[in-house]
Design an enzyme around this catalytic site. Structure first.
Site, PDB file in Angstrom:
ATOM      1  N   ASP A 219       0.844  -1.210   0.000  1.00 22.38           N
ATOM      2  CA  ASP A 219       0.000   0.000   0.000  1.00 22.38           C
ATOM      3  C   ASP A 219       0.876   1.256   0.000  1.00 22.38           C
ATOM      4  O   ASP A 219       0.614   2.220  -0.736  1.00 22.38           O
ATOM      5  CB  ASP A 219      -1.018  -0.015   1.169  1.00 22.38           C
ATOM      6  N   ASP A 243       1.148  -6.960 -10.947  1.00 26.77           N
ATOM      7  CA  ASP A 243       0.137  -6.641 -11.962  1.00 26.77           C
ATOM      8  C   ASP A 243      -0.462  -5.268 -11.686  1.00 26.77           C
ATOM      9  O   ASP A 243      -0.535  -4.402 -12.558  1.00 26.77           O
ATOM     10  CB  ASP A 243      -0.957  -7.719 -11.938  1.00 26.77           C
ATOM     11  N   ASP A 247       0.317  -1.264 -13.755  1.00 27.33           N
ATOM     12  CA  ASP A 247      -0.677  -0.402 -14.419  1.00 27.33           C
ATOM     13  C   ASP A 247      -0.604   0.992 -13.799  1.00 27.33           C
ATOM     14  O   ASP A 247      -0.662   2.009 -14.492  1.00 27.33           O
ATOM     15  CB  ASP A 247      -2.108  -0.947 -14.252  1.00 27.33           C
TER      16      ASP A 247
HETATM   17  C1  IPM Z   1      -1.070  -8.283 -17.510  1.00 27.17           C
HETATM   18  C2  IPM Z   1      -2.536  -8.579 -17.657  1.00 27.17           C
HETATM   19  C3  IPM Z   1      -2.796 -10.057 -17.386  1.00 27.17           C
HETATM   20  C4  IPM Z   1      -2.354 -10.333 -15.959  1.00 27.17           C
HETATM   21  C5  IPM Z   1      -4.245 -10.515 -17.619  1.00 27.17           C
HETATM   22  C6  IPM Z   1      -4.698 -10.251 -19.039  1.00 27.17           C
HETATM   23  C7  IPM Z   1      -4.448 -11.961 -17.255  1.00 27.17           C
HETATM   24  O1  IPM Z   1      -3.290  -7.748 -16.838  1.00 27.17           O
HETATM   25  O2  IPM Z   1      -0.265  -8.889 -18.224  1.00 27.17           O
HETATM   26  O3  IPM Z   1      -0.722  -7.428 -16.694  1.00 27.17           O
HETATM   27  O4  IPM Z   1      -3.116 -10.094 -15.016  1.00 27.17           O
HETATM   28  O5  IPM Z   1      -1.238 -10.811 -15.788  1.00 27.17           O
HETATM   29 MG    MG Z   2      -2.134  -6.270 -15.853  1.00 26.66          MG
END
Ligand code: IPM
Ligand code: MG
Length: 353
Positions: A219, A243, A247
Site C-alpha cells: 500500500d 500486476d 498499471d
Molecule cells: C497483464 C494482464 C494479465 C495479468 C491478464 C490479461 C491476465 O493484466 O499482463 O498485466 O493479469 O497478468
Molecule cells: Mg495487468
C-alpha cells in the site's frame, strides 16, 4: 543461426499493434543483420473462436519451438465463457507457465513528450527510471480455486525457491543499474509475504551484500510510486502486486500504451508483450499506441536476439518520434497508429553511426 519468433497477435488492438511491432522488428533486423523468422499462430479469443480453445496445441508447439514469443493482447469483450479454462486470460497464464518465464520485467521510463500526457506534475516525473520485476508464474494467479454461488476462494502459495529465483534475477539487474532493490510485500498481513521478506533478506545478504535493499508494504509502495518514483531503481514483487502496481506505474509514462514487458526464466525461452490490454473500444480504428509493443520488440532484440545495439536503436527512434510531436491520442496527440509507426521507422538508425 536463424532465431524463430512465435507471433501471437491475439485480440482487440493486439493485431494492429503487432503489425506495427513486426514492421519495426524487420527494419531493425535488416539494419543490424539479424537472421530472424517469424511464424504466426492464433491465441486468446481468436483461437477460441477458431479452434474451441484459447491456447490450441499447434500454438503451444510453436511457442515451445520458438526462441521468443511476441504477443499482442488477449481478452474478449462481453461476458467471459462459463468454463474458466476457456477464458483467453487462462490461455495467457498457461503460456507463461509453459515457458517457465517467472520474471516479468516492466521498465518505466517517462519519455519527454509522452509524459506531458501524464496527470502527474512534471516534477514528479523528473529522474524516473525504474523497473518492476514481477513474479509471473506463482502466487494467487496459479493457486487452487474454488468457485461456488455463495463462496469462493483463491489460494496464494509461494515456495522459498520461487521467491529466491525471481529475487536473484532482480538483484542481478539492480547490480547492473544503480544498486538499489526495493522488495514489495504485505508482510503485516500475509504469510506468503512474510516468507517473501525473509527469503529476500537472506538472498541479498548472502549473495548481493553490495546492494541497498529496502522492504516496502504494497500500500505504501502504491503511494510512493506517485509521490517519489524517482527514488526507485529495481522493484521486485509477487504476481498480483506486480500486476496492479505496473498499471499504476504506467501513468508515469503518460499512458498504459507506452509500457513494454519481457518475461524470462531459466532457459532460452522468453515472452514479450506490451502491458496494455485489448482496448476493444478503439479496436480496428488505427488509434492504438504502438509504442508498448515496439518497445517490447526492443527488449526482445536485446534479451533474445542478443543485439543491445538494435534495441537502443529502436528505443531512440521511439523517443525521437515522440519528442518530435508524433503522438497518438492517449499521449495527447492526433497521430494514427500507422503514422506513429512510420515516424519510428523513418528515425530508425539516425542516432547510431
Ligand atoms: C497483464 C494482464 C494479465 C495479468 C491478464 C490479461 C491476465 O493484466 O499482463 O498485466 O493479469 O497478468
Ligand atoms: Mg495487468
Amino acid at each position: 543461426m536463424t532465431s524463430l519468433i512465435a507471433v501471437l497477435p491475439g485480440d482487440g488492438i493486439g493485431p494492429e499493434v503487432m503489425r506495427a511491432g513486426l514492421r519495426v522488428l524487420r527494419a531493425a533486423a535488416d539494419r543490424h543483420s539479424l537472421d530472424i523468422e517469424t511464424r504466426e499462430a492464433s491465441f486468446g479469443g481468436r483461437a477460441l473462436a477458431e479452434t474451441g480453445a484459447p491456447f490450441p496445441s499447434s500454438t503451444r508447439d510453436l511457442c515451445l519451438e520458438a526462441d521468443a514469443v511476441l504477443l499482442g493482447a488477449v481478452g474478449l469483450p462481453g461476458p467471459p465463457p462459463a468454463d474458466p479454462a476457456l477464458r483467453p486470460e487462462q490461455g495467457l497464464l498457461n503460456l507463461r507457465a509453459l515457458l517457465g518465464v517467472y520474471a516479468n520485467l516492466r521498465p518505466i521510463r517517462p519519455l519527454p513528450g509522452a509524459s506531458d500526457a501524464s496527470p502527474l506534475r512534471a516534477d514528479k516525473l523528473a529522474g524516473v527510471d525504474l523497473i518492476v520485476v514481477r513474479e509471473l508464474t506463482g502466487g494467487v494467479y496459479f493457486g487452487e480455486k474454488q468457485e461456488g454461488d455463495d463462496a469462493a476462494s483463491d489460494l496464494c502459495t509461494y515456495s522459498s525457491e520461487e521467491v529466491e529465483r525471481v529475487v536473484r534475477y532482480a538483484a542481478g539487474l539492480a547490480r547492473s543499474r544503480r544498486g538499489r532493490l526495493t522488495s514489495i510485500d504485505k508482510a503485516n498481513v500475509l504469510a506468503t509475504s512474510r516468507l517473501w521478506r525473509t527469503v529476500t533478506g537472506r538472498v541479498i545478504a548472502e549473495e548481493f551484500p553490495e546492494l541497498e535493499l529496502d522492504h516496502l508494504l504494497v500500500d505504501a509502495a502504491a503511494m510512493r510510486l506517485l509521490t517519489h518514483a524517482a527514488q526507485f531503481d529495481v522493484l521486485v514483487t509477487e504476481n498480483m502486486f506486480g500486476d496492479i502496481l505496473t498499471d499504476e506505474a504506467s501513468v508515469l509514462t503518460g499512458s498504459l500504451g507506452m509500457a513494454p514487458s519481457a518475461s524470462v526464466g531459466e532457459g532460452r525461452r522468453a515472452l514479450y508483450e506490451p502491458i496494455h490490454g485489448t482496448a476493444p473500444d478503439i479496436e480496428g480504428r488505427n488509434l492504438a499506441n504502438p509504442c508498448g509493443m515496439i518497445l517490447s520488440v526492443a527488449m526482445m532484440l536485446e534479451l533474445s536476439l542478443n543485439s543491445p545495439e538494435a534495441a537502443r536503436d529502436v528505443e531512440a527512434a521511439v523517443a525521437a518520434s515522440i519528442a518530435d510531436g508524433v503522438r497518438t491520442a492517449d499521449i495527447a496527440g492526433s497521430a494514427t497508429t500507422e503514422q506513429l509507426t512510420e515516424a519510428i521507422l523513418a528515425r530508425l538508425g539516425r542516432s547510431t553511426p
